[in-house]
Design a protein around this motif. Structure first.
Motif, PDB file in Angstrom:
ATOM      1  N   LEU A 197      31.888  15.192   5.511  1.00 23.72           N
ATOM      2  CA  LEU A 197      33.160  14.495   5.315  1.00 23.72           C
ATOM      3  C   LEU A 197      32.911  13.013   5.060  1.00 23.72           C
ATOM      4  O   LEU A 197      33.480  12.412   4.138  1.00 23.72           O
ATOM      5  N   GLY A 198      32.036  12.406   5.879  1.00 22.06           N
ATOM      6  CA  GLY A 198      31.732  10.998   5.699  1.00 22.06           C
ATOM      7  C   GLY A 198      30.986  10.710   4.408  1.00 22.06           C
ATOM      8  O   GLY A 198      31.186   9.663   3.788  1.00 22.06           O
ATOM      9  N   ALA A 199      30.129  11.632   3.995  1.00 27.47           N
ATOM     10  CA  ALA A 199      29.311  11.412   2.803  1.00 27.47           C
ATOM     11  C   ALA A 199      30.089  11.604   1.504  1.00 27.47           C
ATOM     12  O   ALA A 199      29.781  10.963   0.498  1.00 27.47           O
ATOM     13  N   THR A 200      31.098  12.479   1.517  1.00 21.10           N
ATOM     14  CA  THR A 200      31.750  12.839   0.252  1.00 21.10           C
ATOM     15  C   THR A 200      33.192  12.358   0.121  1.00 21.10           C
ATOM     16  O   THR A 200      33.651  12.111  -0.989  1.00 21.10           O
ATOM     17  N   ILE A 201      33.909  12.239   1.222  1.00 17.09           N
ATOM     18  CA  ILE A 201      35.327  11.859   1.158  1.00 17.09           C
ATOM     19  C   ILE A 201      35.585  10.548   1.883  1.00 17.09           C
ATOM     20  O   ILE A 201      36.158   9.612   1.323  1.00 17.09           O
ATOM     21  N   CYS A 202      35.160  10.457   3.140  1.00 17.85           N
ATOM     22  CA  CYS A 202      35.383   9.240   3.928  1.00 17.85           C
ATOM     23  C   CYS A 202      34.236   8.275   3.658  1.00 17.85           C
ATOM     24  O   CYS A 202      33.536   7.831   4.568  1.00 17.85           O
ATOM     25  N   SER A 203      34.051   7.946   2.395  1.00 17.06           N
ATOM     26  CA  SER A 203      32.905   7.161   1.933  1.00 17.06           C
ATOM     27  C   SER A 203      33.087   5.682   2.278  1.00 17.06           C
ATOM     28  O   SER A 203      34.200   5.235   2.571  1.00 17.06           O
ATOM     29  N   PRO A 204      31.999   4.906   2.250  1.00 13.65           N
ATOM     30  CA  PRO A 204      32.112   3.497   2.638  1.00 13.65           C
ATOM     31  C   PRO A 204      33.136   2.718   1.818  1.00 13.65           C
ATOM     32  O   PRO A 204      33.887   1.909   2.366  1.00 13.65           O
ATOM     33  N   LYS A 205      33.152   2.955   0.521  1.00 14.30           N
ATOM     34  CA  LYS A 205      34.095   2.251  -0.339  1.00 14.30           C
ATOM     35  C   LYS A 205      35.044   3.254  -0.995  1.00 14.30           C
ATOM     36  O   LYS A 205      34.636   4.326  -1.402  1.00 14.30           O
ATOM     37  N   SER A 206      36.281   2.885  -1.090  1.00 11.40           N
ATOM     38  CA  SER A 206      37.315   3.701  -1.740  1.00 11.40           C
ATOM     39  C   SER A 206      37.324   5.139  -1.243  1.00 11.40           C
ATOM     40  O   SER A 206      37.119   6.092  -2.014  1.00 11.40           O
ATOM     41  N   PRO A 207      37.549   5.360   0.050  1.00 10.03           N
ATOM     42  CA  PRO A 207      37.608   6.732   0.562  1.00 10.03           C
ATOM     43  C   PRO A 207      38.721   7.526  -0.120  1.00 10.03           C
ATOM     44  O   PRO A 207      39.785   6.997  -0.424  1.00 10.03           O
ATOM     45  N   ALA A 208      38.459   8.814  -0.344  1.00 12.98           N
ATOM     46  CA  ALA A 208      39.424   9.694  -1.030  1.00 12.98           C
ATOM     47  C   ALA A 208      40.390  10.283  -0.005  1.00 12.98           C
ATOM     48  O   ALA A 208      40.386  11.491   0.271  1.00 12.98           O
ATOM     49  N   CYS A 209      41.206   9.428   0.569  1.00 10.88           N
ATOM     50  CA  CYS A 209      42.093   9.845   1.664  1.00 10.88           C
ATOM     51  C   CYS A 209      43.052  10.965   1.258  1.00 10.88           C
ATOM     52  O   CYS A 209      43.423  11.799   2.091  1.00 10.88           O
ATOM     53  N   GLY A 210      43.440  10.990  -0.005  1.00 14.83           N
ATOM     54  CA  GLY A 210      44.437  11.967  -0.437  1.00 14.83           C
ATOM     55  C   GLY A 210      43.989  13.409  -0.326  1.00 14.83           C
ATOM     56  O   GLY A 210      44.818  14.316  -0.248  1.00 14.83           O
ATOM     57  N   ILE A 211      42.651  13.643  -0.296  1.00 10.72           N
ATOM     58  CA  ILE A 211      42.156  15.025  -0.209  1.00 10.72           C
ATOM     59  C   ILE A 211      41.397  15.268   1.101  1.00 10.72           C
ATOM     60  O   ILE A 211      40.728  16.286   1.255  1.00 10.72           O
ATOM     61  N   CYS A 212      41.530  14.363   2.041  1.00  8.59           N
ATOM     62  CA  CYS A 212      40.813  14.492   3.313  1.00  8.59           C
ATOM     63  C   CYS A 212      41.530  15.480   4.229  1.00  8.59           C
ATOM     64  O   CYS A 212      42.755  15.396   4.394  1.00  8.59           O
ATOM     65  N   PRO A 213      40.809  16.409   4.851  1.00  5.53           N
ATOM     66  CA  PRO A 213      41.461  17.356   5.763  1.00  5.53           C
ATOM     67  C   PRO A 213      42.034  16.690   7.006  1.00  5.53           C
ATOM     68  O   PRO A 213      42.869  17.280   7.698  1.00  5.53           O
ATOM     69  N   TRP A 214      41.592  15.484   7.305  1.00 10.86           N
ATOM     70  CA  TRP A 214      42.115  14.743   8.460  1.00 10.86           C
ATOM     71  C   TRP A 214      43.021  13.585   8.032  1.00 10.86           C
ATOM     72  O   TRP A 214      43.252  12.649   8.797  1.00 10.86           O
ATOM     73  N   ARG A 215      43.562  13.649   6.824  1.00 11.40           N
ATOM     74  CA  ARG A 215      44.361  12.518   6.338  1.00 11.40           C
ATOM     75  C   ARG A 215      45.610  12.284   7.181  1.00 11.40           C
ATOM     76  O   ARG A 215      46.002  11.140   7.411  1.00 11.40           O
ATOM     77  N   HIS A 216      46.243  13.342   7.651  1.00 13.43           N
ATOM     78  CA  HIS A 216      47.501  13.154   8.389  1.00 13.43           C
ATOM     79  C   HIS A 216      47.297  12.549   9.773  1.00 13.43           C
ATOM     80  O   HIS A 216      48.026  11.624  10.143  1.00 13.43           O
ATOM     81  N   PRO A 217      46.318  13.010  10.557  1.00 14.89           N
ATOM     82  CA  PRO A 217      46.134  12.389  11.864  1.00 14.89           C
ATOM     83  C   PRO A 217      45.315  11.101  11.835  1.00 14.89           C
ATOM     84  O   PRO A 217      45.099  10.501  12.903  1.00 14.89           O
ATOM     85  N   CYS A 218      44.867  10.635  10.679  1.00 11.68           N
ATOM     86  CA  CYS A 218      43.989   9.462  10.607  1.00 11.68           C
ATOM     87  C   CYS A 218      44.763   8.179  10.894  1.00 11.68           C
ATOM     88  O   CYS A 218      45.677   7.795  10.145  1.00 11.68           O
ATOM     89  N   ALA A 219      44.409   7.488  11.958  1.00 13.24           N
ATOM     90  CA  ALA A 219      45.117   6.275  12.374  1.00 13.24           C
ATOM     91  C   ALA A 219      44.895   5.133  11.398  1.00 13.24           C
ATOM     92  O   ALA A 219      45.804   4.331  11.147  1.00 13.24           O
ATOM     93  N   ALA A 220      43.689   5.015  10.841  1.00 12.85           N
ATOM     94  CA  ALA A 220      43.422   3.928   9.899  1.00 12.85           C
ATOM     95  C   ALA A 220      44.207   4.115   8.613  1.00 12.85           C
ATOM     96  O   ALA A 220      44.711   3.145   8.032  1.00 12.85           O
ATOM     97  N   ARG A 221      44.331   5.342   8.158  1.00 13.20           N
ATOM     98  CA  ARG A 221      45.127   5.597   6.956  1.00 13.20           C
ATOM     99  C   ARG A 221      46.583   5.216   7.195  1.00 13.20           C
ATOM    100  O   ARG A 221      47.223   4.598   6.336  1.00 13.20           O
ATOM    101  N   ALA A 222      47.088   5.550   8.376  1.00 16.33           N
ATOM    102  CA  ALA A 222      48.482   5.201   8.697  1.00 16.33           C
ATOM    103  C   ALA A 222      48.671   3.684   8.754  1.00 16.33           C
ATOM    104  O   ALA A 222      49.713   3.160   8.345  1.00 16.33           O
ATOM    105  N   ALA A 223      47.634   2.977   9.237  1.00 14.54           N
ATOM    106  CA  ALA A 223      47.737   1.530   9.367  1.00 14.54           C
ATOM    107  C   ALA A 223      47.310   0.793   8.097  1.00 14.54           C
ATOM    108  O   ALA A 223      47.493  -0.429   8.001  1.00 14.54           O
ATOM    109  N   GLY A 224      46.733   1.516   7.139  1.00 14.19           N
ATOM    110  CA  GLY A 224      46.260   0.883   5.913  1.00 14.19           C
ATOM    111  C   GLY A 224      44.983   0.083   6.092  1.00 14.19           C
ATOM    112  O   GLY A 224      44.680  -0.805   5.297  1.00 14.19           O
TER     113      GLY A 224
END
Length: 355
Positions: A197-224
């Motif tokens: 997940l970290g290597a392919t979606i939650c990458s260091p730059k420009s994470p692909a949050c829209g297709i992440c299986p944890w996108r809904h519970p992710c606190a950082a995504r909610a906070a931007g």
């Protein structure tokens, strides 16, 4: 608004994603094969984890294939010549790993009858196996619920929980969060899933949050704040060290080489005789040449970066008589010398002389 998915549901969500999107690795037993009853080879898991420390998957693939082809089992590796293993490792860097690889293989053979112990505490007692590697082998090879915390997992946990404490100070908190999510069911697949997940979606730059299986519970995504995390303490500037190496070639084409001391940087590796590496450029360190000769300085210099410092090497070369007797090192016949056996910094010096 942040989703209220319970923490207990997160491992199942991730495993469902992993069952479809798991990366294919030469050392990995994928989720379908594992479900069908295939079990990972602890030797291959251990080998890959040692190689992957401080190194990318893309770089490791070819090295891994060469190692397991040449030494298919831990017994084969334990019986290998040190110089052969160090030669195959050349270019992969962090050479203490190669020395520990041999020590560990020999300990597994002598102390565990050639079988890696399916016990976290016993793994920790083996040479070169620290908390991370012990957890990785325990979980991936033996499906034990131990938590793996590498850079990918740290990033995922920091974002999932919106943790702003800078690394490395944040490590204990991130480990606590990661441990809370490690499941009793399929812990080996889960460990690989969160790293994927970290290597392919939650990458260091420009994470692909829209297709992440944890996108809904992710606190950082909610906070931007996902692009800001994980926070890191400012790095200190690396010092620059200077040195000199001597490349002597005999009339028959043989090169003068030496095996570096077991301890220290590039320990046990082939290299060119030379000076110590020191932090001052005021007086370039040369040290005594390995034999009397008409030494010529090659224009330019070798530049190489290690973990804690930058290195700049002056290169001197000479053609020497057949009967030359060096004060250090020994001549290696042209047909026995492979530049690929040299560590990268030494190969750079060779390239500077021969290109």
């Amino acid at each position: 608004m942040r989703d209220t998915t319970s923490q207990d549901a997160l491992p199942a969500l991730l495993l469902e994603w992993y069952d479809v999107h798991a990366r294919e690795m030469p050392w990995r037993v994928g989720p379908a094969a594992r479900k069908a009853g295939e079990r990972p080879d602890p030797y291959r898991v251990w080998m890959s984890e040692i190689m992957l420390q401080q190194t990318t998957v893309a770089t490791v693939r070819d090295y891994f294939q060469r190692f397991v082809t040449r030494w298919p089992s831990v017994r084969d590796l334990a019986a290998a010549e040190d110089a052969d293993v160090m030669g195959e490792w050349a270019g992969l860097g962090y050479y203490a790993r190669a020395r520990n690889l041999l020590k560990c293989a020999r300990a597994v053979v002598s102390e565990h009858d050639g079988e890696f112990p399916a016990d976290h505490a016993a793994l920790l007692k083996l040479p070169g196996i620290g908390p991370y590697t012990a957890a990785a082998v325990s979980s991936i090879a033996f499906d034990l619920p131990h938590t793996v915390l590498d850079g990918n997992v740290e990033r995922v946990m920091a974002r999932l929980h919106d943790i702003h404490t800078p690394l490395p100070a944040a490590k204990p908190e991130l480990m606590t969060k990661a441990e809370a999510l490690t499941p009793e069911t399929r812990p080996g697949d889960y460990a690989q899933a969160v790293m994927d997940l970290g290597a392919t979606i939650c990458s260091p730059k420009s994470p692909a949050c829209g297709i992440c299986p944890w996108r809904h519970p992710c606190a950082a995504r909610a906070a931007g704040t996902q692009n800001e995390l994980p926070m890191k303490s400012p790095k200190k500037a690396k010092p620059v060290r200077h040195g000199t190496v001597y490349l002597a070639q005999r009339a028959d084409g043989a090169w003068l080489l030496e095996t570096r001391p077991e301890k220290g940087l590039l320990g046990g590796m082939l290299g060119w005789p030379g000076s110590d590496w020191i932090d001052t450029a005021q007086e370039r360190p040369q040290g005594p040449p390995p034999l009397p000769a008409d030494w010529t300085e090659i224009p330019g210099e070798v530049r190489h970066t290690f973990t804690h410092f930058h290195l700049m090497l002056t290169v001197l070369t000479a053609q020497v008589p057949q009967e030359s007797e060096p004060a250090r090192g020994s001549f290696v016949r042209r047909q026995d010398f492979r530049p690929s056996d040299l560590p990268t910094v030494m190969r750079k010096a060779f390239d500077l002389v021969t290109n």
